[in-house]
Design a protein around this motif. Sequence first.
Motif, short mmCIF file in Angstrom:
data_model
loop_
_atom_site.label_atom_id
_atom_site.label_comp_id
_atom_site.label_asym_id
_atom_site.label_seq_id
_atom_site.Cartn_x
_atom_site.Cartn_y
_atom_site.Cartn_z
N ASN A 48 0.85 -1.18 0.00
CA ASN A 48 0.00 0.00 0.00
C ASN A 48 0.90 1.25 0.00
O ASN A 48 2.11 1.13 -0.20
CB ASN A 48 -0.99 -0.01 1.18
CG ASN A 48 -0.27 -0.03 2.53
OD1 ASN A 48 0.84 0.46 2.68
ND2 ASN A 48 -0.92 -0.62 3.53
N ASP A 49 0.32 2.41 0.26
CA ASP A 49 1.10 3.65 0.16
C ASP A 49 2.23 3.72 1.18
O ASP A 49 3.21 4.46 0.98
CB ASP A 49 0.17 4.86 0.36
CG ASP A 49 -0.79 5.04 -0.79
OD1 ASP A 49 -0.51 4.49 -1.88
OD2 ASP A 49 -1.82 5.72 -0.62
N PHE B 184 4.21 -9.08 8.22
CA PHE B 184 3.58 -7.76 8.16
C PHE B 184 2.69 -7.71 6.92
O PHE B 184 3.18 -7.88 5.80
CB PHE B 184 4.64 -6.65 8.09
CG PHE B 184 5.39 -6.45 9.38
CD1 PHE B 184 4.94 -5.53 10.31
CD2 PHE B 184 6.53 -7.18 9.65
CE1 PHE B 184 5.63 -5.34 11.49
CE2 PHE B 184 7.23 -7.01 10.83
CZ PHE B 184 6.78 -6.08 11.77
N ILE B 185 1.41 -7.46 7.12
CA ILE B 185 0.46 -7.42 6.03
C ILE B 185 0.09 -5.98 5.73
O ILE B 185 -0.28 -5.21 6.63
CB ILE B 185 -0.82 -8.23 6.37
CG1 ILE B 185 -0.45 -9.70 6.57
CG2 ILE B 185 -1.87 -8.07 5.29
CD1 ILE B 185 -1.61 -10.58 6.97
N SER B 186 0.22 -5.59 4.47
CA SER B 186 -0.13 -4.23 4.05
C SER B 186 -1.65 -4.11 3.98
O SER B 186 -2.30 -4.79 3.19
CB SER B 186 0.48 -3.92 2.68
OG SER B 186 1.88 -4.07 2.71
N GLN B 187 -2.20 -3.24 4.82
CA GLN B 187 -3.64 -3.07 4.91
C GLN B 187 -4.19 -2.44 3.63
O GLN B 187 -3.60 -1.53 3.06
CB GLN B 187 -3.95 -2.19 6.12
CG GLN B 187 -5.39 -2.17 6.56
CD GLN B 187 -5.59 -1.25 7.74
OE1 GLN B 187 -4.98 -0.19 7.82
NE2 GLN B 187 -6.43 -1.65 8.67
N LYS B 188 -5.31 -2.98 3.17
CA LYS B 188 -6.00 -2.47 1.97
C LYS B 188 -5.07 -2.46 0.76
O LYS B 188 -4.98 -1.47 0.03
CB LYS B 188 -6.58 -1.07 2.22
CG LYS B 188 -7.65 -1.04 3.30
CD LYS B 188 -8.24 0.35 3.47
CE LYS B 188 -9.30 0.36 4.56
NZ LYS B 188 -9.88 1.71 4.75
N GLY B 189 -4.35 -3.56 0.56
CA GLY B 189 -3.46 -3.67 -0.59
C GLY B 189 -4.19 -4.19 -1.82
O GLY B 189 -5.42 -4.14 -1.92
N PRO C 268 -0.48 0.02 8.18
CA PRO C 268 -1.74 0.71 7.86
C PRO C 268 -1.69 1.39 6.51
O PRO C 268 -0.63 1.81 6.04
CB PRO C 268 -1.87 1.73 9.01
CG PRO C 268 -0.47 1.97 9.46
CD PRO C 268 0.24 0.65 9.29
N ASP C 269 -2.84 1.52 5.89
CA ASP C 269 -2.90 2.21 4.61
C ASP C 269 -2.74 3.71 4.80
O ASP C 269 -2.35 4.43 3.87
CB ASP C 269 -4.22 1.91 3.90
CG ASP C 269 -5.43 2.38 4.73
OD1 ASP C 269 -5.51 1.99 5.89
OD2 ASP C 269 -6.25 3.14 4.19
#
Length: 475
Positions: A161-162, A217-222, A247-248
């Motif tokens: 994400n960003d 670590f999981i990228s939120q809203k990817g 977090p995104d």
Amino acid sequence: MQRRKSLKIQFLQEFLDTFVLIVTFFLFLKIQYQFFWTESYPLEKIPSYLELFQSHYKALILFIFTWFIFAKNISLYDLTKSMKFVDILKNLIYHTSIFSIVVFAISGFKTSDLFSPQLAIVYVLTLFLIGLISRLYLFYYKQNLHINNKDISKVLVVDENDNTSKFEDLLDQRKDIGIRIIDRITENNLSFVEGKLCLNGVEFRNYIEEHDIEKIFISQKGKMASANVHAIINSAETNLIPVAYIPDSIYNGFTELKIIYIDTLPVFEIKRFPLDLKFNQIIKGIFDFIFAALVCIFLLSWLFPIISILIFLDSRGSILFIQKRNGLNGKEFNCYKFRTMFNSNLNSIKATERNDSRITRIGKFLRKTSLDELPQFLNVLKGDMSIVGPRPHMISQDHHYREIINKYNLRHYVKPGITGLSQVKGYRGAIDSDEDMENRIRTDIYYIRNWSYLLDIQIIYQTIVLILKGDENAI
């Protein structure tokens, strides 16, 4: 492997504390009998260490027992990669304070004092200082290991994400944190063979064992399909691998929530910020007033006229530059500074730039040494500002950035400060891009959400060091 190394360091700290607790116990008992004997009858001889043990072993056992009971409750020995030394210091102060109550209580319950009040205070302070020194050594020892690529936690990053690249850049720059990214997992890395999740063609369980993965670590809203993300989470939980989220948005409000349970049902509750508590507000206010008063009496009283004369001789105009700024809850106040620019109608609406032609000769010196901010201690005495907090921006900047940076106005939740976490982190000076302001706001929001007395003291100390060394970001 890495977990075993961390457990060894934890065991070493526990062993050192136990050793110090026992040695200082008998050493101070010797001092008690030799110099602080309080009974009316004379002491025939100083007891040997064996005799001291026979007389006081129960008190020693109780000391050791309560020390580790309290340590367990406040996680004194649970050291994580992300833990800062200020957190370690805060836990140690809290633990020592509680343990001191036990020392005084046990001393008072005995027929003859275990330690006199004076000696008990010195005993507790000795334990604190030795504990502080040993933890400081182990903290920097661990950082040195990380810098030399040892005792590293290996992690996986899932999706993008960003903020994923920012997270990766941070870990690459801060080797001392001790976290290394082994791979970033995308849709192309995933496959399912006979219903089993595989990463890069290797079954998930075998992959994490082969690479010694400790966290994901999981990228939120990817961009990855939610079904694949859930498959990774389920496989991680099955294999006892902890999961965290990038977090995104670094400004969202997820840290404002905490989980509480009604019976066994989890619900979210809005988490109070530290400065929501009236007690913390009062303590911070008292500290601000005393600190500002001391600076005004011992520094500003003689330095103010000297700087005023230099400004007067250097250029025409007023000594002070007074500008409207937004303070607590966005309320405007007059912010004081020594004037560092030639008079111009742009001074109140145009931010300072690098090599700004408006800055006077003495102004360059005042800005470089941060002496131009000294009159703001008067703002602190008036109650408009705090010693530590987000720096007040020009009102025109507030109007501009609150429209493009999420959670920008959260910085007005507390009083603005003469110095702040953003300044000691290197985010002061010219704003060359929106990213520069984003870094500043991100750090300000961290300060608001994680405020503590020790954090304020740490920021003040780092500010003094920066002033003495010279801050290259000052313009």
